[in-house]
Design a protein around this motif. Structure first.
Motif, PDB file in Angstrom:
ATOM      1  N   MET A   1      -5.737  84.109  95.149  1.00  0.00           N
ATOM      2  CA  MET A   1      -5.553  82.723  95.491  1.00  0.00           C
ATOM      3  C   MET A   1      -4.515  82.580  96.627  1.00  0.00           C
ATOM      4  SD  MET A   1      -4.771  79.727  92.821  1.00  0.00           S
ATOM      5  CE  MET A   1      -6.093  78.617  92.657  1.00  0.00           C
ATOM      6  N   ALA A   2      -3.427  83.328  96.521  1.00  0.00           N
ATOM      7  CA  ALA A   2      -2.384  83.259  97.547  1.00  0.00           C
ATOM      8  C   ALA A   2      -2.903  83.732  98.898  1.00  0.00           C
ATOM      9  CB  ALA A   2      -1.165  84.076  97.124  1.00  0.00           C
ATOM     10  N   LYS A   4      -5.989  83.598  99.967  1.00  0.00           N
ATOM     11  CA  LYS A   4      -6.871  82.551 100.484  1.00  0.00           C
ATOM     12  C   LYS A   4      -6.057  81.432 101.128  1.00  0.00           C
ATOM     13  CE  LYS A   4     -10.385  79.251  99.180  1.00  0.00           C
ATOM     14  NZ  LYS A   4     -10.672  78.241  98.220  1.00  0.00           N
ATOM     15  N   GLU A   5      -4.988  81.026 100.483  1.00  0.00           N
ATOM     16  CA  GLU A   5      -4.133  79.956 101.023  1.00  0.00           C
ATOM     17  C   GLU A   5      -3.448  80.384 102.313  1.00  0.00           C
ATOM     18  OE1 GLU A   5      -3.993  76.821  99.985  1.00  0.00           O
ATOM     19  OE2 GLU A   5      -5.438  77.289  98.410  1.00  0.00           O
ATOM     20  N   ALA A   6      -2.991  81.621 102.376  1.00  0.00           N
ATOM     21  CA  ALA A   6      -2.341  82.124 103.592  1.00  0.00           C
ATOM     22  C   ALA A   6      -3.326  82.152 104.754  1.00  0.00           C
ATOM     23  CB  ALA A   6      -1.761  83.512 103.340  1.00  0.00           C
ATOM     24  N   GLU A   8      -5.987  80.274 105.042  1.00  0.00           N
ATOM     25  CA  GLU A   8      -6.292  78.889 105.393  1.00  0.00           C
ATOM     26  C   GLU A   8      -5.168  78.267 106.230  1.00  0.00           C
ATOM     27  OE1 GLU A   8      -7.523  74.638 103.343  1.00  0.00           O
ATOM     28  OE2 GLU A   8      -7.532  76.441 102.126  1.00  0.00           O
ATOM     29  N   THR A   9      -3.939  78.582 105.877  1.00  0.00           N
ATOM     30  CA  THR A   9      -2.798  78.086 106.652  1.00  0.00           C
ATOM     31  C   THR A   9      -2.885  78.571 108.090  1.00  0.00           C
ATOM     32  OG1 THR A   9      -1.396  77.998 104.693  1.00  0.00           O
ATOM     33  CG2 THR A   9      -0.276  78.098 106.829  1.00  0.00           C
ATOM     34  N   ASN A  34       3.233  84.266 108.803  1.00  0.00           N
ATOM     35  CA  ASN A  34       2.026  84.096 108.005  1.00  0.00           C
ATOM     36  C   ASN A  34       1.178  85.362 108.041  1.00  0.00           C
ATOM     37  OD1 ASN A  34      -0.935  83.072 107.611  1.00  0.00           O
ATOM     38  ND2 ASN A  34       0.393  81.494 106.759  1.00  0.00           N
TER      39      ASN A  34
END
Length: 51
Positions: A1-2, A4-6, A8-9, A34
């Motif tokens: 999950m982390a 994926k968020e990184a 996306e950021t 990032n």
């Protein structure tokens, strides 16, 4: 999950730069941090998959 968020950021930062909402020089350090986070998370995930 982390991870994926990184990712996306990073995607949204690049979109903002391409659309000229922000300058690349202003966000360069954020991009570098990032990308380091993504590398760390990827390495951690790969290590866990090996076990």
């Amino acid at each position: 999950m982390a991870l994926k968020e990184a990712n996306e950021t990073l995607y949204w930062i690049k979109i903002m730069i391409k659309s000229a909402l922000v300058s690349k020089s202003r966000f360069q350090k954020m991009i570098e941090k990032n990308e380091r986070i993504i590398k760390i998370l990827t390495a951690s995930i790969n290590k866990l998959k090996e076990k």
